[in-house]
Enzyme design. Structure first.
Site, PDB file in Angstrom:
ATOM      1  N   GLU A   1       0.825  -1.197   0.000  1.00 30.48           N
ATOM      2  CA  GLU A   1       0.000   0.000   0.000  1.00 30.48           C
ATOM      3  C   GLU A   1       0.866   1.257   0.000  1.00 30.48           C
ATOM      4  O   GLU A   1       0.654   2.186  -0.778  1.00 30.48           O
ATOM      5  CB  GLU A   1      -0.873  -0.037   1.261  1.00 30.48           C
TER       6      GLU A   1
ATOM      7  N   ASP B   1       1.055   4.076  -3.031  1.00 33.46           N
ATOM      8  CA  ASP B   1       0.629   5.467  -2.825  1.00 33.46           C
ATOM      9  C   ASP B   1       1.721   6.449  -3.223  1.00 33.46           C
ATOM     10  O   ASP B   1       1.490   7.391  -3.968  1.00 33.46           O
ATOM     11  CB  ASP B   1       0.317   5.721  -1.342  1.00 33.46           C
TER      12      ASP B   1
ATOM     13  N   SER C   1      -6.957   1.930  -3.979  1.00 30.06           N
ATOM     14  CA  SER C   1      -5.713   2.444  -3.400  1.00 30.06           C
ATOM     15  C   SER C   1      -4.761   2.896  -4.485  1.00 30.06           C
ATOM     16  O   SER C   1      -3.817   3.635  -4.211  1.00 30.06           O
ATOM     17  CB  SER C   1      -5.006   1.350  -2.606  1.00 30.06           C
TER      18      SER C   1
ATOM     19  N   ASP D   1     -15.908   9.927 -19.477  1.00 32.06           N
ATOM     20  CA  ASP D   1     -17.070   9.333 -18.828  1.00 32.06           C
ATOM     21  C   ASP D   1     -16.999   7.809 -18.967  1.00 32.06           C
ATOM     22  O   ASP D   1     -16.766   7.304 -20.064  1.00 32.06           O
ATOM     23  CB  ASP D   1     -18.340   9.879 -19.498  1.00 32.06           C
ATOM     24  N   VAL D   2     -17.154   7.130 -17.861  1.00 31.55           N
ATOM     25  CA  VAL D   2     -17.152   5.664 -17.896  1.00 31.55           C
ATOM     26  C   VAL D   2     -18.600   5.220 -17.888  1.00 31.55           C
ATOM     27  O   VAL D   2     -19.347   5.540 -16.960  1.00 31.55           O
ATOM     28  CB  VAL D   2     -16.389   5.092 -16.684  1.00 31.55           C
TER      29      VAL D   2
ATOM     30  N   ASP E   1     -22.345   8.597 -12.038  1.00 27.92           N
ATOM     31  CA  ASP E   1     -22.961   7.379 -11.513  1.00 27.92           C
ATOM     32  C   ASP E   1     -22.249   6.964 -10.228  1.00 27.92           C
ATOM     33  O   ASP E   1     -21.106   7.339  -9.996  1.00 27.92           O
ATOM     34  CB  ASP E   1     -22.921   6.258 -12.569  1.00 27.92           C
TER      35      ASP E   1
END
Ligand code: NAG
Ligand code: NAG
Ligand code: NAG
Ligand code: NAG
Ligand code: NAG
Ligand code: NAG
Ligand code: NAG
Length: 574
Positions: A273, A277, A477, A523-524, A549
């Site tokens: 993680e 990051d 993440s 836009d997905v 959405d």
């Protein structure tokens, strides 16, 4: 503060100890089940020192909310007129009565070793366990371990005197275990695929190309900054970052070191993680000063996430953009805790900080309410109206840099705790109206804060951790630091134009998009995320669609257009 504190110590000599007849349970609704990764070690001995955090009632929280709305609304004359930490303190700090009452109570049990933050709304106090168990009547502190780390917690609810309870939101370090939000490594799954070229994977070059970042799109303003926050056992290594940039960072100017680490970086082994990051916020937010907040929970009774929140209120100079991949199930947390963290997030917003949270990796989530009766399970702080929440996508064709589709893990849905904020009401209403089929109404709360707000790629990343390049790293993440770095780049341009930081950006984002996609976002529109594995929903949560959405928000960033759209100042028409 020191003077005031001394004053109370003097005053208290004349105060009768608080010995109320009536006790009040704080956080009676907090889930006190031990998460499976933690096991009981034993009772804590009476003389062991414990560190309790008292979240003191604040003043003017309604004013804070109004102020945040004004400073983050591009149509307001106060847009971008952020507060300094001192100004925030004057607004919000606990009243003298609150401080006096709590101090008197603590003193009457012999508690003296306390520290506060600059906003004077938290007290952190050391005391022996025997004292803590008297102070918090009913509590019984045990030690737990997950094999690497130990914690002190009480599973038994506590009471405090009624007249003190009025002045305290909750006590930290008693019930909550750190949540486990981990990156997903799909290596085991995808290694079975042998299609040629599949291991292409997402690298900084791929992300930058997809989001239209050219080699010259790097930070250059000296005062720009960004940060990631890590909790419990998550450490990064500078060496990993150096190697990562050697492997993957040749096409853009970047920093090879984290500029500042706040907190302890004790771990020998880097966490996936932490590596993810740092490596990706520094790839989109390239050449921007980067800090890492590392909250290991040095003391067994700390709550690492809460520690980070308090630290923000104790530092007057702090990065502008924060990427946080952390979350808990809303239903596992007490209302008092969530409402207070929500206020802490507003405090960050009025200072002009942008706080981005990962939306979670379980889609809509699922919780069994009663036998055979399920509902979706929102995640907090992703569900806070005062953060920007980032969902996840994958490439339609994993071999190429193509259009994106929903990553089925992308967290999203509706809060059961926080009301829908005005800035998103039109967008959400339009989604609900547009969709021909939605999950059964009993699974979610249409009046709640809907999330995520935006998205970015969350599938198949390459990272370097412990000097080893690792593929197939996935999860929100990954998308959160990517999007955070993009916002930090936009701040850079704003600073160059003499504009204030973006701050809490949601009202601006949603106002841009009032009329559907404007080109600032890809836009997905295809794919659905996970939900409950039951007959009623057949494993599905919500589905993506044109415009906003609750799976991918507005979509993923088209940097040059997003930059244009977000370079607005006070009075400009976005
Ligand atoms: C806040 O900062 C001050 C001064 O740097 C320090 O003395 C104090 O302990 C800090 N408070 C907490 C709760 O850590
Ligand atoms: C950004 O990328 C998309 C797709 O990759 C492309 O169609 C578009 O022309 C690019 N440039 C701008 C300024 O939007
Ligand atoms: C990188 O950032 C520094 C300021 O932090 C700036 O002086 C330098 O010009 C930047 N490099 C590029 C290539 O923009
Ligand atoms: C950066 O911030 C410092 C202190 O806040 C200020 O004195 C300095 O002028 C700023 N530099 C730039 C380039 O804005
Ligand atoms: C409490 O937490 C446990 C373990 O995380 C979980 O299994 C359980 O469903 C939670 N209960 C409630 C009421 O949230
Ligand atoms: C739905 O959300 C509202 C706040 O937005 C809350 O008052 C209500 O209790 C929620 N309902 C359920 C069933 O959780
Ligand atoms: C949305 O469309 C309406 C009507 O076409 C227009 O008047 C308005 O300015 C548009 N709003 C934005 C933010 O583009």
């Amino acid at each position: 503060m020191t003077t005031r504190r001394c004053l109370f110590l003097v005053l208290c000599i004349f105060c009768a100890p608080i010995s109320s007849a009536r006790g009040v349970f704080l956080e009676a609704d907090q889930n006190v089940t031990v998460p499976i990764e933690w096991i009981y070690v034993g009772r804590v001995s009476a003389s062991d020192q414990i560190l309790l955090t008292f979240a003191l009632k604040q003043q003017n929280t309604n004013k804070l909310k109004e102020l945040l709305e004004r400073v983050s609304n591009p149509h307001s004359p106060q847009y971008g007129k952020y507060l300094t930490l001192d100004q925030l303190s004057s607004l919000i700090q606990s009243s003298e009565e609150t401080l006096k009452t709590v101090w008197t109570w603590l003193r009457s049990y012999g508690v003296q070793s306390c520290s506060t933050v600059q906003t004077s709304d938290f007290l952190k106090c050391f005391m022996p366990v025997s004292t803590a168990e008297k102070l918090l009547a009913g509590s019984k502190f045990n030690r737990y371990t997950n094999g690497h780390h130990t914690l002190i917690r009480s599973l038994v609810k506590y009471e405090i005197p009624e007249e003190v309870a009025e002045h305290i939101d909750f006590v930290g370090g008693v019930h909550r275990f750190p949540s486990k939000m981990t990156v997903i490594s799909k290596a085991w799954k995808t290694s079975r695929h042998t299609e040629a070229g599949f291991h292409l994977g997402v690298t900084p070059a791929v992300v930058r190309k997809r989001y239209n970042l050219t080699a010259s799109d790097v930070g250059s303003h000296a005062n720009n900054s960004q940060a990631v926050a890590q909790f419990l056992e998550q450490y990064f290594h500078q060496m990993d970052l150096t190697e990562f940039m050697q492997l993957f960072g040749r096409s853009f100017v970047h920093h090879t070191k984290v500029d500042k680490v706040i907190g302890s970086q004790g771990g020998i082994k880097a966490g996936l993680e932490a590596s993810l990051d740092v490596e990706y916020i520094m790839s989109t937010g390239a050449n921007i000063t980067t800090w890492v907040f590392s909250n290991g929970g040095r003391h067994e009774s700390q709550e690492p996430f809460l520690e980070w929140m308090m630290l923000l209120s104790n530092m007057s100079s702090i990065p502008w953009v924060h990427s946080i991949s952390y979350g808990d199930d809303e239903d596992s947390l007490s209302m008092a805790y969530m409402e207070r963290i929500n206020i802490e997030l507003m405090k960050a917003g009025v200072r002009g900080l942008s706080i981005l949270f990962a939306s979670g990796d379980d889609g809509a989530g699922c919780r069994e309410v009663r036998r055979g009766i399920n509902t979706f399970r929102p995640s907090f702080p992703a569900s806070s109206p005062y953060v920007t929440t980032v969902g996840g996508t994958s490439f339609k064709n994993p071999f190429q840099i193509t259009a994106e589709v929903t990553d089925y893990i992308s967290g999203g849905g509706f809060s059961n705790v926080f009301r829908m904020p005005d800035y998103q009401a039109a967008a959400v209403k339009s989604y609900l109206k547009r969709m021909k089929s939605l999950p059964p109404a009993s699974y979610y709360n249409v009046s709640g804060r809907a999330y995520p707000d935006v998205a970015a790629l969350s599938d198949n990343y390459w990272i370097v951790s412990n000097l080893i390049p690792i593929p197939w790293i996935s999860g929100t993440s990954a998308s959160t630091p990517v999007f955070s770095g993009v916002l930090a780049l936009i701040n850079d341009h704003r600073f160059q134009k003499g504009l204030p930081a973006l701050g809490f950006v949601n009202p601006l984002l949603y106002s841009l998009q009032e009329n559907g996609t404007s080109g600032a976002f890809f836009d997905v529109t295809t794919g659905c995320h996970l939900g409950c594995l039951d007959e009623k929903t057949e494993g599905q949560g919500f589905c993506a669609s044109l415009s906003w959405d609750p799976v991918t928000g507005w979509g993923t960033p088209n940097y040059p257009e997003l930059l244009k759209a977000l370079l607005v100042g006070n009075g400009d028409d976005p």
